[in-house]
Scaffold this motif. Structure first.
Motif, mmCIF file in Angstrom:
data_model
loop_
_atom_site.group_PDB
_atom_site.id
_atom_site.type_symbol
_atom_site.label_atom_id
_atom_site.label_comp_id
_atom_site.label_asym_id
_atom_site.label_seq_id
_atom_site.Cartn_x
_atom_site.Cartn_y
_atom_site.Cartn_z
ATOM 1 N N PRO A 138 0.702 -1.418 0.037
ATOM 2 C CA PRO A 138 0.051 0.028 -0.046
ATOM 3 C C PRO A 138 0.929 1.197 -0.208
ATOM 4 O O PRO A 138 2.128 1.218 0.617
ATOM 5 N N ALA B 75 -9.708 -3.489 0.353
ATOM 6 C CA ALA B 75 -9.062 -3.150 -0.822
ATOM 7 C C ALA B 75 -8.161 -4.300 -1.220
ATOM 8 O O ALA B 75 -7.950 -4.955 -2.252
ATOM 9 N N ASP C 268 -8.213 1.219 -4.788
ATOM 10 C CA ASP C 268 -7.707 -0.189 -5.207
ATOM 11 C C ASP C 268 -7.982 -0.210 -6.756
ATOM 12 O O ASP C 268 -8.931 0.646 -7.241
ATOM 13 N N LEU D 197 -8.837 -1.154 4.414
ATOM 14 C CA LEU D 197 -7.606 -1.711 3.466
ATOM 15 C C LEU D 197 -7.760 -3.186 3.521
ATOM 16 O O LEU D 197 -7.407 -3.753 2.392
ATOM 17 N N ILE E 73 -2.908 -0.685 -4.349
ATOM 18 C CA ILE E 73 -3.538 0.143 -3.291
ATOM 19 C C ILE E 73 -2.937 1.268 -2.784
ATOM 20 O O ILE E 73 -1.692 1.625 -2.587
#
Length: 589
Positions: A462, A491, A520, A488, A503
């Motif tokens: 990420p 995603a 995403d 998160l 992401i």
């Protein structure tokens, strides 16, 4: 004897007429005062809305002169006012800034009041070359650093509010001025038929929902005030000396040529302005007359009933019995209501407890979704530690110089596991409902650390786009972290199994709000499912271990913090889930 009887008959009749007149006058007076209080309450509400609208419109441009004056082209023109290339560049710059800010005009003057550059430089009514040193806003800016003044434009003939800021460029001084058009507010008042007006410190109306009120004073103006207004050329073309005042003595009343007598209320605004709101009192007069007449009729009817009271004793007795029965029913109903209120309180307490349990269950479900990655995250350091310690034991007698690095490697692996368990303990504990001022950037970083094992298992890193300064919000740290972990994990589920999945977490401030977006590049959410993703127990994941409560709980948590939730998704670009929270505007806590 007959005369005596007539006098005796006239006596009660005259007393009845006097009583009816007094009752009518008393009821009418009370109705009049009540209606005036109601009108005053509506006017106070109208004043609050008008003040807020006026303040909002002016605050949009309050710092524009100072900000625009920081440009190097402005400073260069102040230092070299005869440079044609520099002036041309400044003209284009001011023209562009005016278009972007949606202001009326923006122009630059030197320290003598001569306009050097202006946003309307290419128009026939250009300000360039005009001397505006007589304007109070210029004199205030030179003397105090900033100035403000409402006037009719000498060049354009259109009214506006002028905000000025002093700009210092080395040893030279200039003044940047923005002209704000407040007539859209006036048009809105006219469309709503509101008797609203804005009055300058001298008592002259310059904005109004009643066009015939414009440039009329509330009270007669003295010769000194008229001379000063004429010197400032504030209201060019308006004959204030001949204008008829709107008030006659009391500030609570305005006399309109068309609507007659109006009830008025006013409130102070910055710069010595006052905002006046008025409303016709004709309905109040009708209400007073109606109540007075009605009470007189009611009183007459009561006197008539009193004459036959003796003949209706049974009816009175029956009504008394009905009253006692009604009181008993009211008491019983009151007792039942008390029981219902207590039961509702108990149910609400149980619902709050159930909600906290659901939030904790969803948190544990999120931990379960990350369990495989967490086990992998901890098992790797354990295996590496075992290998490092075994190598250190073998090389302890033969090569002591290699032992220290291997032991340090083992210690680093232990620290890595400690960080993971620390985040897990913090995330899994139950948080109290108390809100506190926290830095949302730190919460986002903690959430990213917490989902790092899951991210490695998915094969994605990420990316965090964060501002340089702290982002303060009033929220619960652990509950906000739970919201971000849910976003998160969703995603990561979306990009799992896709080559090149990405992401991105973005923090930005917009219009006094903090927006935390998790985007995403997954396959997106179907349009028919987009409206249902925040419903409890709804999920589009067939193999997920979650409860289908993540987004529903996240939405409830954000609402508790005064925020909201936005979701955008397309099949081509993926999904963007945004948590929006109000920025904390107070001091540091």
């Amino acid at each position: 004897m007959i005369t005596t009887q007539v006098r005796r008959a006239r006596g009660p009749a005259l007393a009845g007429m006097v009583l009816l007149t007094c009752v009518a006058m008393l009821a009418g007076g009370l109705a009049w005062r009540t209606a005036l209080r109601t009108i005053d309450a509506r006017l106070e509400q109208s004043l609050i809305l008008t003040l807020r609208a006026l303040e909002t419109e002016i605050d949009r441009f309050r710092y524009l002169p100072q900000v625009a004056g920081q440009d190097a082209r402005i400073a260069a023109t102040i230092r070299s006012p005869t440079d044609p290339l520099g002036i041309a560049a400044t003209n284009r710059y001011l023209e562009k800034i005016t278009a972007l800010a949606e202001a009326s005009h923006l122009y630059l003057m030197d320290d003598t009041g001569i306009t050097l550059a202006a946003s309307n430089w290419a128009l026939a009514e250009s300000f360039v070359g005009h001397d505006y040193s007589f304007r109070p806003y210029f004199q205030q800016a030179v003397a105090q650093g900033d100035g403000a003044f409402y006037a009719i434009g000498v060049t354009t003939g259109t009214p506006g509010y002028f905000l000025a800021a002093k700009i210092v460029a080395g040893a030279d001084v200039g003044v940047v001025v923005v002209k704000i058009d407040l007539t859209p507010l006036e048009h809105a008042w006219i469309a709503a038929d509101l008797a609203t007006a804005v009055v300058d410190p001298d008592g002259v109306v310059f904005l109004s929902g009643k066009p015939d009120w414009l440039y009329r004073p509330l009270a007669p103006l003295t010769p000194d005030i008229l001379a000063r207004i004429d010197e400032d050329r504030a209201y060019v073309g308006a004959d204030l000396a001949a204008a008829k005042p709107l008030q006659r003595g009391s500030p609570d009343w305005i006399f309109d040529d068309h609507s007659g007598r109006l009830r008025a209320r006013s409130a102070a605004f910055s710069g010595g302005w006052r905002v006046v709101a008025a409303e016709p009192v004709t309905p109040a007069l009708y209400a007073a007359l109606g109540w007075g007449t009605g009470m007189a009729l009611l009183c007459g009817f009561g006197i008539g009933l009193a004459k036959i009271q003796r003949q209706r004793r049974q009816l009175v007795t029956l009504r008394l019995r009905q009253s006692d029965m009604l009181e008993r029913k009211v008491a019983e109903r009151t007792e039942r209501l008390a029981l219902e209120i207590e039961a509702r309180r108990q149910i609400e307490a149980e619902l709050r407890a159930a909600q906290e349990t659901l939030i904790h269950s969803e948190k544990m479900a999120a931990l379960g979704r990350m369990s495989a990655a967490i086990v992998h995250e901890i098992s790797q350091p354990l295996a590496a530690m075992e290998a490092s310690l075994a190598a250190a034991e073998l090389s302890l007698q033969t090569a002591s110089a290699k032992t220290a690095p291997r032991i340090e490697t083992a210690r680093n692996l232990i620290r890595r596991m400690q960080r993971t368990t620390k985040h897990l303990k913090s995330f899994s504990r139950k948080e109290e409902g108390r809100l506190e001022v926290i830095d949302a950037v730190l919460v986002v970083e903690s959430a990213l650390d917490l989902v790092q094992p899951r991210a490695r298992a998915v094969g994605v890193v990420p990316r965090l786009i964060r501002p340089a300064a702290a982002m303060l919000v009033r929220a619960g740290r652990v509950r906000l972290e739970q919201v971000l972990v849910n976003l998160l994990l969703n995603a990561m589920d979306a990009v799992e199994g896709e080559a090149g999945g990405k992401i991105e977490v973005t923090l930005e401030e917009r219009a006094g709000e903090l927006r935390i977006s998790v985007s995403d590049t997954g396959s997106g959410i179907a349009p028919e499912d987009l409206a249902r993703v925040t419903e409890p127990f709804f999920s589009t994941k067939t193999n997920s271990e979650g409860l289908g409560l993540g987004l529903a709980i996240s939405q409830a948590i954000l609402a508790e913090f005064g925020g909201r939730f936005e979701i955008r998704s397309t099949r081509e670009t993926g999904t963007v889930m945004t948590a929006i929270l109000p920025r904390y505007q107070g001091g540091a806590e």
